[in-house]
Design a protein around this motif. Structure first.
Motif, PDB file in Angstrom:
ATOM      1  N   LEU A 388       0.779  -1.160  -0.034  1.00 45.90           N
ATOM      2  CA  LEU A 388      -0.008  -0.140   0.041  1.00 45.90           C
ATOM      3  C   LEU A 388       0.819   1.190  -0.010  1.00 45.90           C
ATOM      4  O   LEU A 388       0.615   2.246  -0.587  1.00 45.90           O
ATOM      5  N   LEU A 389       1.840   1.157   0.988  1.00 43.03           N
ATOM      6  CA  LEU A 389       2.983   2.545   0.843  1.00 43.03           C
ATOM      7  C   LEU A 389       3.395   2.603  -0.549  1.00 43.03           C
ATOM      8  O   LEU A 389       3.724   3.729  -1.001  1.00 43.03           O
ATOM      9  N   ASN A 390       4.005   1.475  -1.072  1.00 43.66           N
ATOM     10  CA  ASN A 390       4.570   1.613  -2.305  1.00 43.66           C
ATOM     11  C   ASN A 390       3.626   2.177  -3.340  1.00 43.66           C
ATOM     12  O   ASN A 390       4.206   2.813  -4.243  1.00 43.66           O
ATOM     13  N   ASN A 391       2.344   1.580  -3.220  1.00 47.36           N
ATOM     14  CA  ASN A 391       1.414   2.172  -4.267  1.00 47.36           C
ATOM     15  C   ASN A 391       1.116   3.637  -4.190  1.00 47.36           C
ATOM     16  O   ASN A 391       1.098   4.173  -5.329  1.00 47.36           O
ATOM     17  N   ALA A 392       1.094   4.071  -3.021  1.00 50.05           N
ATOM     18  CA  ALA A 392       0.840   5.430  -2.641  1.00 50.05           C
ATOM     19  C   ALA A 392       2.042   6.204  -3.172  1.00 50.05           C
ATOM     20  O   ALA A 392       1.881   7.175  -3.710  1.00 50.05           O
ATOM     21  N   ALA A 393       3.325   5.913  -2.723  1.00 49.31           N
ATOM     22  CA  ALA A 393       4.370   6.507  -3.294  1.00 49.31           C
ATOM     23  C   ALA A 393       4.527   6.772  -4.813  1.00 49.31           C
ATOM     24  O   ALA A 393       5.029   7.575  -5.623  1.00 49.31           O
ATOM     25  N   LYS A 394       4.199   5.361  -5.483  1.00 50.53           N
ATOM     26  CA  LYS A 394       4.267   5.266  -6.813  1.00 50.53           C
ATOM     27  C   LYS A 394       3.492   6.301  -7.647  1.00 50.53           C
ATOM     28  O   LYS A 394       3.857   6.879  -8.604  1.00 50.53           O
ATOM     29  N   TYR A 395       2.015   6.391  -7.270  1.00 49.18           N
ATOM     30  CA  TYR A 395       1.037   7.175  -7.865  1.00 49.18           C
ATOM     31  C   TYR A 395       0.843   8.671  -7.148  1.00 49.18           C
ATOM     32  O   TYR A 395      -0.289   9.261  -7.454  1.00 49.18           O
ATOM     33  N   THR A 396       1.994   9.006  -6.478  1.00 56.05           N
ATOM     34  CA  THR A 396       1.876  10.489  -6.120  1.00 56.05           C
ATOM     35  C   THR A 396       3.103  11.317  -6.716  1.00 56.05           C
ATOM     36  O   THR A 396       4.217  10.772  -6.771  1.00 56.05           O
ATOM     37  N   ASN A 397       2.890  12.449  -7.356  1.00 57.89           N
ATOM     38  CA  ASN A 397       4.081  13.240  -7.684  1.00 57.89           C
ATOM     39  C   ASN A 397       5.032  13.592  -6.862  1.00 57.89           C
ATOM     40  O   ASN A 397       4.893  13.671  -5.533  1.00 57.89           O
ATOM     41  N   ARG A 398       6.201  13.876  -7.316  1.00 57.98           N
ATOM     42  CA  ARG A 398       7.540  13.869  -6.607  1.00 57.98           C
ATOM     43  C   ARG A 398       7.199  15.033  -5.334  1.00 57.98           C
ATOM     44  O   ARG A 398       6.518  16.270  -5.907  1.00 57.98           O
ATOM     45  N   GLY A 399       7.631  14.923  -4.319  1.00 63.14           N
ATOM     46  CA  GLY A 399       7.589  16.006  -3.112  1.00 63.14           C
ATOM     47  C   GLY A 399       6.108  15.725  -2.476  1.00 63.14           C
ATOM     48  O   GLY A 399       5.755  16.735  -2.014  1.00 63.14           O
ATOM     49  N   GLY A 400       5.287  14.769  -3.083  1.00 61.10           N
ATOM     50  CA  GLY A 400       3.978  14.646  -2.156  1.00 61.10           C
ATOM     51  C   GLY A 400       4.158  14.143  -0.887  1.00 61.10           C
ATOM     52  O   GLY A 400       4.952  14.187  -0.299  1.00 61.10           O
ATOM     53  N   ALA A 448       6.113   2.743 -12.671  1.00 55.39           N
ATOM     54  CA  ALA A 448       6.315   1.195 -13.029  1.00 55.39           C
ATOM     55  C   ALA A 448       5.307   0.296 -12.105  1.00 55.39           C
ATOM     56  O   ALA A 448       4.752   0.622 -11.174  1.00 55.39           O
ATOM     57  N   GLY A 449       5.307  -0.848 -12.580  1.00 57.78           N
ATOM     58  CA  GLY A 449       4.572  -1.933 -11.825  1.00 57.78           C
ATOM     59  C   GLY A 449       3.868  -2.870 -12.767  1.00 57.78           C
ATOM     60  O   GLY A 449       3.717  -2.789 -13.822  1.00 57.78           O
ATOM     61  N   LEU A 450       3.335  -3.817 -11.971  1.00 58.71           N
ATOM     62  CA  LEU A 450       2.749  -4.908 -12.904  1.00 58.71           C
ATOM     63  C   LEU A 450       1.292  -5.007 -12.652  1.00 58.71           C
ATOM     64  O   LEU A 450       0.446  -5.887 -13.060  1.00 58.71           O
ATOM     65  N   GLY A 451       0.758  -4.017 -11.677  1.00 57.75           N
ATOM     66  CA  GLY A 451      -0.875  -4.208 -11.424  1.00 57.75           C
ATOM     67  C   GLY A 451      -1.094  -5.453 -10.440  1.00 57.75           C
ATOM     68  O   GLY A 451      -2.186  -5.889 -10.550  1.00 57.75           O
ATOM     69  N   VAL A 452      -0.082  -5.923  -9.628  1.00 56.31           N
ATOM     70  CA  VAL A 452      -0.582  -7.112  -8.867  1.00 56.31           C
ATOM     71  C   VAL A 452      -0.485  -6.777  -7.363  1.00 56.31           C
ATOM     72  O   VAL A 452      -0.971  -7.527  -6.478  1.00 56.31           O
ATOM     73  N   GLY A 453       0.086  -5.547  -6.997  1.00 52.55           N
ATOM     74  CA  GLY A 453       0.371  -5.328  -5.777  1.00 52.55           C
ATOM     75  C   GLY A 453      -0.808  -4.964  -4.833  1.00 52.55           C
ATOM     76  O   GLY A 453      -0.926  -5.777  -3.635  1.00 52.55           O
ATOM     77  N   LEU A 454      -1.984  -4.114  -5.419  1.00 51.39           N
ATOM     78  CA  LEU A 454      -3.199  -4.087  -4.754  1.00 51.39           C
ATOM     79  C   LEU A 454      -4.034  -5.428  -4.662  1.00 51.39           C
ATOM     80  O   LEU A 454      -4.628  -5.720  -3.605  1.00 51.39           O
ATOM     81  N   SER A 455      -3.904  -6.125  -5.820  1.00 50.61           N
ATOM     82  CA  SER A 455      -4.633  -7.391  -5.649  1.00 50.61           C
ATOM     83  C   SER A 455      -4.209  -8.236  -4.519  1.00 50.61           C
ATOM     84  O   SER A 455      -4.577  -9.161  -4.007  1.00 50.61           O
TER      85      SER A 455
END
Length: 632
Positions: A388-400, A448-455
């Motif tokens: 969840l943390l990795n997903n949040a960091a991934k889809y937040t613009n830099r400096g979020g 980046a990512g495979l779309g499996v983290g949240l699942s």
């Protein structure tokens, strides 16, 4: 009721049938009676006139015998009292007229020259009787009488009477038939009305009322039974149609799901190839740096950090894929135990901290002050939070900003991971937990990512009997993922004891057995640099000999060893006198659940899947609670 003027109705037909039957019967009876009456009338007149002629012959015989014409004439005059007799005459034996009589109204009547044969005859609508006068067997003469014969008048009168009687009978028959026909037409009309309503309303529960007997009752009962049978079959047909429609809808949804799954599979394969190639480029660059600038310590360190970070990313991708595969095949299992929340959060932060810092995000942690204990798998719980943390960091613009908060509500732990990133569209909220689904699937994406983290996170939460929910106010307004897990309040006693020698010692005797020379030598060098006593072997028999002589505290054994498998080697070490004191760790590339089970059955205490990070080895060495107790 149907209108009476409708000649096609059953009622009219029944009345016409009854009246016609009555008419025919009355007509035949009238004709028979008329014929009988006419015959009787004729016989009556013949007998009456013959009798009159016989009387006249008796009284006139002496006058003929004495040739007394005057007396004969007087005898004929007596016929005046019979107005029906028009004329009469006495003829001698020779056939000559002796005396005659005629009514005044019939004076113009003529008498025949000869009387004719004895008997009766009808001439011009009049009755003529000829009777012989016989005295002592001698023919004295003949009596001739002519009388009115009112056969036509009789026929007209009698026919008029019969016609009146027949007309009255027909009227009575029509009235009676009109009354009686209701017992037949009323049930038939009810059947017709019910049939019409059934056709119009398609309601097969309607029934013909009444309790009729006889053939009509049988007809009504059969019609009601037919409606019941049609209703049952119609209901069964409707049920079959509904089932067929449902199956078609299910099949359509399944086909749509297969099309979506096929499209996602293609996207996943393309993404997998892309994501696996991405870390290889920095690793390849790092190797080039190490080869070209091996003497530059700073460049070497920078290249090592890059390679380690990219390798960790590849291992994470592969681990997620393996976990998803095990879950989908039903071979994934968690090892539950008493876990403290802060320990789980720390493990998760160790995994994602560098990734969050790389993106320049502010990471805010808000946890309860008091300890919170969960009943679950510490590694998998940390994996949930790290995903969840990795997903949040991934889809937040830099400096979020990325926030991890937790609170306790009604014996449930509520963990929220929120961000102020790109957000989620409302139509994607229901799909973000599906396999291979990504919010940003464009080629220009920077995430980046495979779309499996949240699942994977959702499946792990469900295995811990919890729930996970995604919220977002829309694109560009961030997102929030809420995990709800049950907490444990009761304390849990420790299950393992530790020898005092292991607790007090700071360095250990470590046995390494692996046929990968580069890997085992590099790990051995690192362990030796930390002060541990290390013995390195490259096959099973040498490792077993070293264990008998060295008595290691820890033994890291490869499963695919030459000459002796790691499973047999573990069993051999356990049989040594120092074997119960040794903590055995399987290091292998086989990571399925059955491989873990085989390792534990062979006597291993831990199972590690290659590639192994040195931090994992350090964790095993430093985690004193994992040291194996003495076997009795």
């Amino acid at each position: 009721m149907m209108p009476t003027h409708d000649t096609g109705s059953v009622r009219s037909k029944l009345i016409i049938m009854a009246v016609s039957t009555t008419f025919v019967a009355m007509l035949l009876a009238s004709i028979a009676m008329l014929l009988y009456d006419l015959r009787t009338f004729q016989q009556y007149w013949v007998d009456d006139l013959t009798t009159q002629a016989d009387i006249m012959a008796s009284v006139t015989a002496p006058a003929l015998a004495f040739n007394d014409a005057k007396t004969a004439q007087q005898n004929l005059a007596v016929l005046r009292v019979r107005p029906q007799i028009l004329s009469g005459a006495i003829y001698s034996a020779a056939g000559t007229r002796f005396a005659s009589y005629a009514q005044q109204s019939s004076a113009n009547l003529s008498f025949p020259a000869k009387p004719g044969k004895p008997g009766y005859r009808i001439e011009q609508g009049e009755l003529v009787v000829v009777h012989n006068i016989v005295e002592n067997g001698e023919l004295l003469g003949t009596v001739y009488l002519r009388s009115r014969y009112g056969l036509v008048e009789r026929l007209i009168n009698y026919a008029t009477i019969l016609g009146a009687v027949m007309l009255g009978a027909l009227v009575i028959a029509a009235l009676v038939a009109s009354r009686l026909q209701e017992s037949i037409t009323r049930p038939l009309l009810a059947v017709t009305n019910v049939a019409r309503e059934v056709m119009q309303r398609r309601d097969f529960t309607l029934r013909v009322p009444g309790n009729n007997s006889g053939e009509i009752g049988v007809l009504v009962a059969a019609f009601n039974d037919m409606l019941a049978e049609i209703g049952r079959r119609s209901h069964a047909l409707q049920e079959a149609n509904l089932t067929l429609e449902h199956e078609m809808q299910v099949r359509h949804r399944a086909e749509q799901a297969l099309l979506v799954a096929d499209r996602r599979k293609d996207e996943f394969l393309a993404t997998l190839a892309h994501e696996l190639r991405n870390p290889l480029a920095p690793i390849r660059t790092g190797l080039d740096i190490l080869r070209l600038r091996s003497g530059d310590a700073q460049a070497t360190q920078r290249a090592t950090d890059i390679m380690e970070r990219q390798l960790r990313q590849m291992v994470r991708l592969v681990d997620d894929l393996l976990d998803v595969s095990r879950i989908n095949t039903g071979k994934f299992a968690i090892k539950t135990g008493r876990v403290e929340l802060k320990a789980v959060v720390n493990d998760a932060l160790e995994v994602v901290r560098s990734y969050v810092e790389l993106h320049g995000h502010d990471l805010v942690i808000d946890l309860p002050d008091r300890p919170v204990f969960l009943n679950g798998d510490a590694t998998r719980l940390a994996q949930i939070l790290s995903n969840l943390l990795n997903n949040a960091a991934k889809y937040t613009n830099r400096g979020g900003r990325v926030t991890l908060s937790a609170r306790v509500e009604d014996k449930n732990l509520i963990v929220c991971v929120s961000d102020n990133g790109i957000g989620i569209a409302p139509d994607m909220l229901a799909n973000v937990f599906e396999m291979f689904v990504q919010v940003d699937s464009t080629l220009e994406r920077t995430n980046a990512g495979l779309g499996v983290g949240l699942s994977l996170a959702r499946r792990l939460v469900e295995l811990h009997h919890g729930t996970i929910e995604a919220k977002s106010e829309g694109i560009g307004r961030g997102s929030e993922f809420t995990v709800r897990l049950p907490i444990v309040v009761e304390p849990e006693l420790p299950t393992k004891t530790m020898p005092a020698a292991f607790i007090s010692s700071e360095t250990y005797r470590i046995l390494l057995a692996d046929d990968n020379v580069d890997f085992v030598n590099s790990i051995g060098a690192l362990l030796s640099a930390m002060g541990h006593s290390v013995v390195i072997t490259h096959n099973g028999p040498d490792a077993l000999t070293a264990a008998a002589r060295f008595c290691p505290d820890f033994a890291f054994l490869d499963i695919g060893l030459p000459q002796m498998s790691g499973y047999d080697l573990a069993r051999g070490i356990r049989r040594l006198s120092c074997g119960p004191m040794t903590l055995l760790i399987a290091v292998t590339g086989w990571g399925q659940e059955k491989d873990r089970q085989l390792a534990f059955e062979a006597g291993f205490d831990h199972h590690m899947v290659k590639p192994v990070r040195f931090e994992q080895i350090e964790e095993i060495l430093s985690n004193r609670t994992s040291v194996k107790k003495l076997r009795t």
